[in-house]
Design an enzyme around this catalytic site. Sequence first.
Site, PDB file in Angstrom:
ATOM      1  CG  ASP A   1      -2.035 -11.196   3.228  1.00 21.34           C
ATOM      2  OD1 ASP A   1      -1.898 -11.366   1.819  1.00 21.34           O
ATOM      3  OD2 ASP A   1      -3.270 -10.257   3.008  1.00 21.34           O
TER       4      ASP A   1
ATOM      5  CG  ASP B   1      -2.632 -12.916  -2.953  1.00 21.30           C
ATOM      6  OD1 ASP B   1      -1.839 -12.966  -2.105  1.00 21.30           O
ATOM      7  OD2 ASP B   1      -3.930 -13.344  -2.220  1.00 21.30           O
TER       8      ASP B   1
END
Length: 484
Positions: A160, A362
């Site tokens: 992440d 992201d």
Amino acid sequence: MGARASASATIVSPALLSACLVVFCLVCSFNEGYASGERATVETHTIQVSSLLPSSICSPATQALDKKSSLRVVHKHGPCSQLHQDKANIPTHAEILLKDEARVKSIRSKLAKNLGHSTNIDQSDATNLPAKDGRVVGAGNYVVTVGLGTPKKDLTLIFDTGSDITWTQCQPCARSCYKQQDQIFAPSLSSTYSNISCTSTTCSSLTSATGNTPGCSSTACVYGIQYGDSSFSVGFFAKEKLSLTPTDVFDDFLFGCGQNNQGLFGRAAGLLGLGRDKLSLTSQTAFKYKKFFSYCLPSTSSSTGFLSFGYSGVPKSVRFTTLSTISQSSSFYGINIIAISVGGKRLPISASVFTSGGAIIDSGTVITRLPPTAYSALSSEFRKLMRQYPMAQPLSILDTCYDLTKYSSVDVPTISFFFGGGVEVPLAPKGILYASSVSQVCLAFAGNGDDTDIGIFGNTQQKTLQVVYDGAGGKLGFATGGCT
Ligand SMILES: *[C@@H]1O[C@H](CO)[C@@H](O)[C@H](O)[C@H]1NC(C)=O
């Protein structure tokens, strides 16, 4: 495939050609005779409709992971993942998109939040952690397997770029552990594990990485991180030997040893934080990799990509744009979107539309979020160029959908993003469409509520691109054809 690609090379630009060197686009062409009056040609991808849905068998990438600092990347729910799940537990597309919306909301609230107002962690009260801020792990994620401890235990973690601390569930799971595929890490069986003292500055640094003030259990530092969908992990902040690959091993890697974990992590053992804060994996390994990593997300959940650390293996064709810092958060990778083209033509969107809210890249957000002004220009041009195909019901946040049941192949307009410094990134066909089924294939973009909301370049659009993060140099690079 190679022959077809070179046959079309005579009529397409090099940038377009590289976008076409993916298995799903067999022929790229200019469709003559577009009748808008503004232009005569539209750049399109010809896509086999059957290729839009993932296969149920894993076809791993044929290119070997030759680089020694590379890990194999697989989609959490796909057939290449070792995280075998009951069919009933695999989220539906509507659920994935709903959770994606929750992740976007929590990114927004993290950015809006005053970092001075952090929550104090009290381990005994951990189940009551407020879900008002923090980040959502989301459902459309990618996992890698790393080794932890001595002897080393393999753990499959969600990676992440939107969060910082790395954590895994730890025995004895004093409060709660959810079901995971790997054996739960047991610090008592590792000779290299140690707790961080709660009076150390290392412990205090958790405040910026998690948004929560750390707690103390006897003398051990207690971390807590919560995610907007009421997922959380609380436990001991510790150090341990981390083996990214057999040759790339790090002593004293700081991580969260979770004693109370709950949420929608699938069967993954935890999270690998690649954000920009000083506790992220990227920062902790900066002495070796100079905050340099790159990844390629595969085009479908039935193929594989990679996550590589360090500069080696970055192709010459990579084009870099400048990373920006998003105010109030040191975690996110800020980018400057300048323009978008559809079918080879730039949309008439004024630059201020993109600058008012700013944008980040992201790895955990599935669908790219655009300022509503930009999204409506994109969607209306796309609809115009796709008007020969029947439309279908919206799919959650996706409102431009097609029923392709009657077609074996379709001509889909190309889409390119332009970033600061004039970097053009042609999206792969799989970066343009999100297919729930052949009868509901949607343009994979959504608009924000307001032009001042943060834009997000999501993981669908990153598919097959090699995305290169040069954290020390403050640059972000893209190269097409990174994986299939
Ligand atoms: C870490 O701290 C916890 C809480 O004080 C304790 O139960 C555990 O034994 C400690 N582990 C080590 C290896 O010191």
